[in-house]
Design an enzyme around this catalytic site. Structure first.
Site, mmCIF file in Angstrom:
data_model
loop_
_atom_site.group_PDB
_atom_site.id
_atom_site.type_symbol
_atom_site.label_atom_id
_atom_site.label_comp_id
_atom_site.label_asym_id
_atom_site.label_seq_id
_atom_site.Cartn_x
_atom_site.Cartn_y
_atom_site.Cartn_z
ATOM 1 N N GLU A 91 1.447 -7.485 -11.191
ATOM 2 C CA GLU A 91 0.374 -7.221 -12.154
ATOM 3 C C GLU A 91 0.897 -6.546 -13.409
ATOM 4 O O GLU A 91 0.507 -6.888 -14.532
ATOM 5 C CB GLU A 91 -0.705 -6.360 -11.508
ATOM 6 C CG GLU A 91 -1.787 -7.123 -10.799
ATOM 7 C CD GLU A 91 -2.583 -8.003 -11.749
ATOM 8 O OE1 GLU A 91 -3.031 -7.520 -12.797
ATOM 9 O OE2 GLU A 91 -2.770 -9.182 -11.429
ATOM 10 N N HIS B 259 -3.972 -4.040 -8.929
ATOM 11 C CA HIS B 259 -4.357 -3.787 -10.314
ATOM 12 C C HIS B 259 -4.257 -2.308 -10.669
ATOM 13 O O HIS B 259 -4.232 -1.956 -11.853
ATOM 14 C CB HIS B 259 -5.780 -4.286 -10.566
ATOM 15 C CG HIS B 259 -5.930 -5.764 -10.436
ATOM 16 N ND1 HIS B 259 -6.255 -6.372 -9.246
ATOM 17 C CD2 HIS B 259 -5.765 -6.758 -11.342
ATOM 18 C CE1 HIS B 259 -6.310 -7.682 -9.432
ATOM 19 N NE2 HIS B 259 -6.005 -7.942 -10.685
ATOM 20 N N HIS C 52 -1.742 -12.526 -20.043
ATOM 21 C CA HIS C 52 -1.601 -11.936 -18.708
ATOM 22 C C HIS C 52 -1.586 -13.031 -17.639
ATOM 23 O O HIS C 52 -0.708 -13.067 -16.775
ATOM 24 C CB HIS C 52 -2.767 -10.973 -18.463
ATOM 25 C CG HIS C 52 -2.802 -10.356 -17.102
ATOM 26 N ND1 HIS C 52 -2.511 -9.036 -16.879
ATOM 27 C CD2 HIS C 52 -3.101 -10.876 -15.888
ATOM 28 C CE1 HIS C 52 -2.624 -8.765 -15.586
ATOM 29 N NE2 HIS C 52 -2.988 -9.883 -14.958
ATOM 30 N N GLU C 53 -2.571 -13.937 -17.695
ATOM 31 C CA GLU C 53 -2.670 -14.971 -16.656
ATOM 32 C C GLU C 53 -1.499 -15.944 -16.718
ATOM 33 O O GLU C 53 -0.945 -16.347 -15.685
ATOM 34 C CB GLU C 53 -4.005 -15.717 -16.777
ATOM 35 C CG GLU C 53 -5.244 -14.855 -16.670
ATOM 36 C CD GLU C 53 -5.282 -13.967 -15.443
ATOM 37 O OE1 GLU C 53 -4.589 -14.264 -14.457
ATOM 38 O OE2 GLU C 53 -6.001 -12.955 -15.471
ATOM 39 N N HIS D 290 1.542 -14.586 -15.042
ATOM 40 C CA HIS D 290 1.568 -14.703 -13.577
ATOM 41 C C HIS D 290 2.333 -15.966 -13.173
ATOM 42 O O HIS D 290 3.058 -15.972 -12.171
ATOM 43 C CB HIS D 290 0.149 -14.764 -13.011
ATOM 44 C CG HIS D 290 -0.477 -13.428 -12.782
ATOM 45 N ND1 HIS D 290 0.144 -12.412 -12.099
ATOM 46 C CD2 HIS D 290 -1.693 -12.937 -13.145
ATOM 47 C CE1 HIS D 290 -0.657 -11.349 -12.040
ATOM 48 N NE2 HIS D 290 -1.779 -11.640 -12.670
#
Length: 537
Positions: free
Chosen positions: A374, A439, A350-351, A354
């Site tokens: 997100e 989120h 996920h990170e 980004h």
């Protein structure tokens, strides 16, 4: 202050343009006789030269300048040139555009959200007043206010605005760097953007068992640094935190690279500080391999260069974040009550995603575009989990399920099949979606992706039970996760721009499905049906 329009000028700046062949693009029979695909510099020059003839569509006009920031070329020679724009020397936020051209340089269309060309104006509101309006509790200003043209609001109208950066901490201790734009005529706060992207989120890991690692030998010891994946490494933040000013950090928590004498890392428990470092490094590896093998993308920027992870950030920090300014992912150890260390495979994917979003569409981290930002990380994190096929953490459509402790009260942080199960995310779009925390507004796109992949109704996948509803009572038949993921990636990298909203995301994914599978194909029709099922029409 009087501002004047200047002569329109265009500059192609391609310091490291990369020729990208998009995975999965259908190759027509005529491609054997197609013209030689243009190189990125040629495609960029053609795109810039074409703008004057298509001024209305591109929202071009006097005083504007365009800068090429990326070019992708499909296997059939179709090019997609991404540009940012300025007006009278001021950056136009939300003015970015992607120009689509044939192999021969013929205009095929453009992707943008800007409603009209900016017009000459002068600020009526002093910078000092705008700065006061931008301040929020616990934040301090960083640097002077700057004039910009803001066009990332819901109506995408260009407005002269002051942009102010402030810094502080979010409620859970995550560093906060807000960029706030204030209308230079009315004093209204137009948009607040959080620039820290967060998510609550052979080594013996905490979550994925014993995993293989590529390391670097330095003298008689080994470093947790992968030379096969751009030199990506994992370091110890030593329970310290960042203190940053503008793009400079007065102090940044360290990333002291982990070392080991025998190249066997961690013990599978938190008693060894390198255990969660194994999780972070493994997650980085799998995400790198996923982007490389599925899309031909080498690293976050597509240039083969790695990034780095920091683990053990702060004390009791129950979150993780991506930071553009350090090009790094940072993970806390959790609060020990509700969340454990936030280094599970889907959190690391996920990170890192980004970063990919920042390097491509650069979706603004606010409003609906922030929800799409997100959701992109959640979507690709799910895809990475299935890709990794790790027996200790099988693929699913749950977000952060491994980091959740019994005291959290639910099985995961977010649920893609029915987002409302987290108590805050919507299952479908409404006019209030743009007002939600990013989120939670991500739930609409997460639900779309699940429906597109698996379809509606009850089913069990890898031992997890799902029962996905539709807002219009329809029955959606999924096209499979691989096709859904390729459609989303192409939409992100080829059609989405910084202020794309949910309506724009529908158009972007339909264009992507048409490119990959053809207009009117089962995949194209499924994209339309899945969006309708979450009330995006």
């Amino acid at each position: 202050m009087t501002r004047r329009a200047i002569t329109s000028r265009r500059t192609a700046l391609l310091a490291s343009a990369t020729l990208l062949a998009t995975a999965g693009t259908a190759l027509p029979a005529s491609a054997r006789q197609a013209p030689r695909p243009p190189d990125p510099r040629t495609a960029a020059a053609h795109a810039l030269a074409a703008l004057p003839a298509h001024g209305a569509q591109a929202r071009d006009g006097g005083g504007q300048s365009f800068k090429v920031v990326g070019v992708a070329v499909d296997r059939d020679g179709t090019s997609h040139t991404r540009m940012t724009r300025t007006y009278d020397g001021l950056p136009v936020l939300g003015g970015d555009i992607v120009v689509h051209q044939s192999a021969a340089g013929t205009w095929k269309g453009s992707s943008l959200t800007l409603a009209k060309a900016p017009a000459d104006a002068s600020p009526e509101l002093p910078a000092k007043t705008a700065t006061k309006k931008a301040l929020t509790k616990g934040h301090k200003t960083q640097g002077a206010a700057q004039l910009v043209v803001e066009a990332r609001t819901a109506d995408h109208q260009p407005r002269l605005a002051w942009r102010i950066q402030t810094a502080g901490k979010q409620a859970d201790g995550t560093p906060s760097r807000l960029l706030t734009t204030v209308d230079a005529a009315t004093g209204k706060v137009l948009l607040r953007e959080e620039t820290i992207r967060t998510d609550a989120g052979d080594g013996r890991s905490l979550y994925t068992g014993t995993v293989p690692l590529e390391t670097t030998k330095s003298g008689s010891t080994y470093q947790l640094k992968d030379p096969t994946r751009g030199g990506t490494y994992t370091g110890d933040a030593q329970n310290q935190t960042d203190f940053c000013f503008l793009s400079f950090c007065l102090y940044r928590a360290p990333a002291t690279i982990f070392t080991d004498a025998d190249n066997h890392w961690g013990n599978g428990t938190t008693s060894d500080r390198s255990t969660v470092a194994v999780d972070a490094q493994f997650g980085t590896n799998e995400t790198w391999d996923f982007y490389k093998n599925v899309f031909g993308r080498l690293g976050i920027n597509g240039d083969g260069k790695g990034s780095f992870n920091r683990v053990h950030y702060d004390n009791g920090y129950a979150n993780a974040f991506w930071d553009d300014s350090c090009f790094c992912m940072t993970y806390g150890d959790g609060d020990g009550t509700q969340l454990g260390p936030l280094t599970a495979l889907d959190v690391t994917a996920h990170e890192m995603t980004h970063g990919v979003t920042s390097a491509t569409a650069n979706l603004t981290y606010s409003g609906e575009s922030g929800g799409l930002n997100e959701a992109t990380s959640d979507i690709m994190a799910a895809a990475v989990e299935f890709y990794a096929n790790n027996s200790a953490d099988l693929g699913d459509y749950l977000v952060g399920e491994k980091v959740v402790l019994p005291g959290f009260g639910k099985a995961a942080l977010r649920f893609m099949d029915k987002p409302s199960k987290d108590g805050k995310s919507p299952d479908a779009w409404s006019t209030g979606t743009k007002n939600l925390d990013v989120h939670y507004s991500s739930g609409v796109a997460n639900h779309f992706y699940y429906l597109l992949s698996e379809g509606s109704g009850a089913k069990t996948i890898n031992g997890v039970s799902y029962d996905s509803p539709t807002s219009n009572g329809s029955t959606v038949t999924g096209i499979g996760r691989d096709a859904a993921t390729k459609i989303w990636y192409r939409a992100l990298t080829t059609y989405m721009t910084s202020s794309t909203d949910y309506k724009g995301a529908r158009t972007a994914t339909l264009n992507a499905a048409k490119d990959l599978y053809g207009a009117g194909s089962a995949q194209y029709n499924a994209v339309a049906a899945a969006w309708s099922a979450v009330n995006v029409n």
